[in-house]
Design an enzyme around this catalytic site. Structure first.
Site, PDB file in Angstrom:
ATOM      1  N   HIS A 101       0.810  -1.226   0.000  1.00 54.24           N
ATOM      2  CA  HIS A 101       0.000   0.000   0.000  1.00 54.24           C
ATOM      3  C   HIS A 101       0.843   1.276   0.000  1.00 54.24           C
ATOM      4  O   HIS A 101       0.309   2.364  -0.193  1.00 54.24           O
ATOM      5  CB  HIS A 101      -1.030  -0.011   1.152  1.00 54.24           C
ATOM      6  CG  HIS A 101      -0.511   0.413   2.484  1.00 54.24           C
ATOM      7  ND1 HIS A 101      -0.164  -0.475   3.471  1.00 54.24           N
ATOM      8  CD2 HIS A 101      -0.317   1.636   3.014  1.00 54.24           C
ATOM      9  CE1 HIS A 101       0.232   0.193   4.543  1.00 54.24           C
ATOM     10  NE2 HIS A 101       0.150   1.479   4.289  1.00 54.24           N
TER      11      HIS A 101
ATOM     12  N   ASP B 194       0.006  -7.609   1.982  1.00 58.78           N
ATOM     13  CA  ASP B 194       0.435  -6.217   1.812  1.00 58.78           C
ATOM     14  C   ASP B 194       1.963  -6.147   1.729  1.00 58.78           C
ATOM     15  O   ASP B 194       2.618  -5.618   2.618  1.00 58.78           O
ATOM     16  CB  ASP B 194      -0.120  -5.413   3.000  1.00 58.78           C
ATOM     17  CG  ASP B 194       0.008  -3.908   2.814  1.00 58.78           C
ATOM     18  OD1 ASP B 194       0.467  -3.485   1.743  1.00 58.78           O
ATOM     19  OD2 ASP B 194      -0.357  -3.180   3.755  1.00 58.78           O
TER      20      ASP B 194
ATOM     21  N   GLN C 147       1.250   6.026  11.344  1.00 62.15           N
ATOM     22  CA  GLN C 147       1.471   6.483   9.978  1.00 62.15           C
ATOM     23  C   GLN C 147       2.958   6.761   9.745  1.00 62.15           C
ATOM     24  O   GLN C 147       3.611   7.401  10.569  1.00 62.15           O
ATOM     25  CB  GLN C 147       0.647   7.754   9.689  1.00 62.15           C
ATOM     26  CG  GLN C 147      -0.729   7.464   9.121  1.00 62.15           C
ATOM     27  CD  GLN C 147      -1.574   6.538   9.974  1.00 62.15           C
ATOM     28  OE1 GLN C 147      -1.714   6.774  11.148  1.00 62.15           O
ATOM     29  NE2 GLN C 147      -2.113   5.498   9.390  1.00 62.15           N
ATOM     30  N   GLY C 148       3.451   6.295   8.630  1.00 62.11           N
ATOM     31  CA  GLY C 148       4.862   6.455   8.313  1.00 62.11           C
ATOM     32  C   GLY C 148       5.686   5.231   8.684  1.00 62.11           C
ATOM     33  O   GLY C 148       6.827   5.089   8.262  1.00 62.11           O
ATOM     34  N   ASP C 149       5.107   4.350   9.500  1.00 68.48           N
ATOM     35  CA  ASP C 149       5.781   3.103   9.874  1.00 68.48           C
ATOM     36  C   ASP C 149       5.460   1.967   8.915  1.00 68.48           C
ATOM     37  O   ASP C 149       6.129   0.930   8.918  1.00 68.48           O
ATOM     38  CB  ASP C 149       5.372   2.672  11.288  1.00 68.48           C
ATOM     39  CG  ASP C 149       5.949   3.571  12.374  1.00 68.48           C
ATOM     40  OD1 ASP C 149       7.102   3.992  12.229  1.00 68.48           O
ATOM     41  OD2 ASP C 149       5.230   3.850  13.355  1.00 68.48           O
ATOM     42  N   SER C 150       4.409   2.142   8.128  1.00 67.92           N
ATOM     43  CA  SER C 150       3.969   1.079   7.226  1.00 67.92           C
ATOM     44  C   SER C 150       5.108   0.490   6.414  1.00 67.92           C
ATOM     45  O   SER C 150       5.981   1.225   5.933  1.00 67.92           O
ATOM     46  CB  SER C 150       2.938   1.611   6.230  1.00 67.92           C
ATOM     47  OG  SER C 150       1.679   1.577   6.808  1.00 67.92           O
TER      48      SER C 150
HETATM   49  N1  ARG Z   1      -0.935   2.552   7.231  1.00 67.45           N
HETATM   50  C1  ARG Z   1      -0.008   3.275   8.027  1.00 67.45           C
HETATM   51  C2  ARG Z   1       1.126   3.787   7.173  1.00 67.45           C
HETATM   52  O1  ARG Z   1       0.939   3.957   6.018  1.00 67.45           O
HETATM   53  C3  ARG Z   1       0.493   2.586   9.255  1.00 67.45           C
HETATM   54  C4  ARG Z   1      -0.417   1.551   9.802  1.00 67.45           C
HETATM   55  C5  ARG Z   1      -0.058   1.063  11.144  1.00 67.45           C
HETATM   56  N2  ARG Z   1      -1.033   1.546  12.038  1.00 67.45           N
HETATM   57  C6  ARG Z   1      -1.197   1.070  13.254  1.00 67.45           C
HETATM   58  N3  ARG Z   1      -2.082   1.627  13.990  1.00 67.45           N
HETATM   59  N4  ARG Z   1      -0.446   0.053  13.707  1.00 67.45           N
HETATM   60  O2  ARG Z   1       2.194   4.169   7.611  1.00 67.45           O
END
Ligand code: ARG
Length: 261
Positions: free
Chosen positions: A77, A123, A214-217
């Site tokens: 993603h 993913d 966000q940013g860890d994905s």
């Molecule tokens: N989708 C997010 C990203 O693009 C991170 C998802 C992780 N979120 C969480 N609550 N563990 O960086």
């Protein structure tokens, strides 16, 4: 009606990387939420994936893991831009300090064929580096599909949102207990968003306060020195009742392994 609610929830849950960094989630922002600083020596295989379209001055976009000198694994993603707009950065704890670490452009992008934005499973993306990071320790893939047993405590690494719990754009880490699939399957929003026991790992803290964000994905979830999973999604970050969802590497199949050897 219910169906529609689920679809909307899905859209909110899956905040896309980068662009969503500022707009999604609570604004009472709290390294990884509730984590601690990590060094690039302890996590040399941790890769920051930047993008020229990022809203952040550092270009921060997603995380990744070095799995071969010229290959990194990230989240599918995260790959919504042309290959030429991404840079893989290694050995740079503070992304504003461009005098440290090394960087490479991206030569090609492979997306797991099982990935789709409806159920968000598989993913995974594998990126080929234009400049191999020779000499940097790599993270081997976990191949045992049962390694995600409940109670095990892997560690997640990333440069993502901290919601005020630490410096931004700086490598952080957090131990996240594996809660077991039943915890995430009990959440209708999570099943509606495609959570599946066979392909996902439910990890973190039911009480909230500590989570990837966000940013860890795409960043690594590491257990016993192996890549157990990658950061995939969650509702907001560190909210009570909404733990982190990870994509499970061992069930991604030979097709993923073949990309890496
Ligand atoms: N989708 C997010 C990203 O693009 C991170 C998802 C992780 N979120 C969480 N609550 N563990 O960086």
């Amino acid at each position: 009606m219910l169906k529609r609610a689920v679809v909307i929830a899905g859209a909110v849950l899956l905040a896309t990387a980068g662009a969503a960094t500022a707009s999604v989630g609570r604004q009472d922002h709290k390294l990884i939420v509730g984590g601690t600083l990590a060094s690039t020596t302890e996590a040399p295989w941790a890769i920051a994936l930047t993008n020229t379209a990022s809203a952040r001055s550092t270009g921060r976009w997603c995380g990744a893991a070095l799995v071969r000198a010229d290959k990194i694994i990230t989240a599918a993603h995260c790959m919504i831009k042309p290959a030429s707009t991404y840079t893989a950065v290694q050995g740079r704890r503070d992304l504003t300090d461009t005098s440290t670490g090394r960087a490479s452009g991206i030569k090609s992008i492979w997306i797991h064929p099982g990935y789709n934005t409806t159920d968000n499973r598989y993913d995974f993306a594998v990126l080929t580096l234009s400049r191999p990071m020779t000499g940097v320790p790599i993270l081997p893939l976990e191949t045992n599909p049962k390694a995600d047993r409940k109670g095990a405590i892997p560690t997640v690494y990333g440069w993502g949102e901290t919601q005020g719990t630490g410096p931004s754009d700086t490598l952080g880490k957090l131990a996240v207990p594996i809660l077991g699939d039943t915890t995430c399957l009990a959440n209708d929003e999570y099943t509606g968003n495609g959570y599946a026991a066979a392909t996902n790992i439910c990890a973190g803290y039911v009480d909230g306060g500590r989570d990837a964000c966000q940013g860890d994905s795409g960043g690594p979830l590491v257990l016993n020195g192996r890549l157990l999973g990658t950061v995939s999604w969650g509702k907001g970050c560190a909210e009570s009742g909404y733990p982190g969802v990870y994509a499970q590497v061992a069930v991604a199949g030979k097709i993923l392994q073949a990309q890496v050897r």
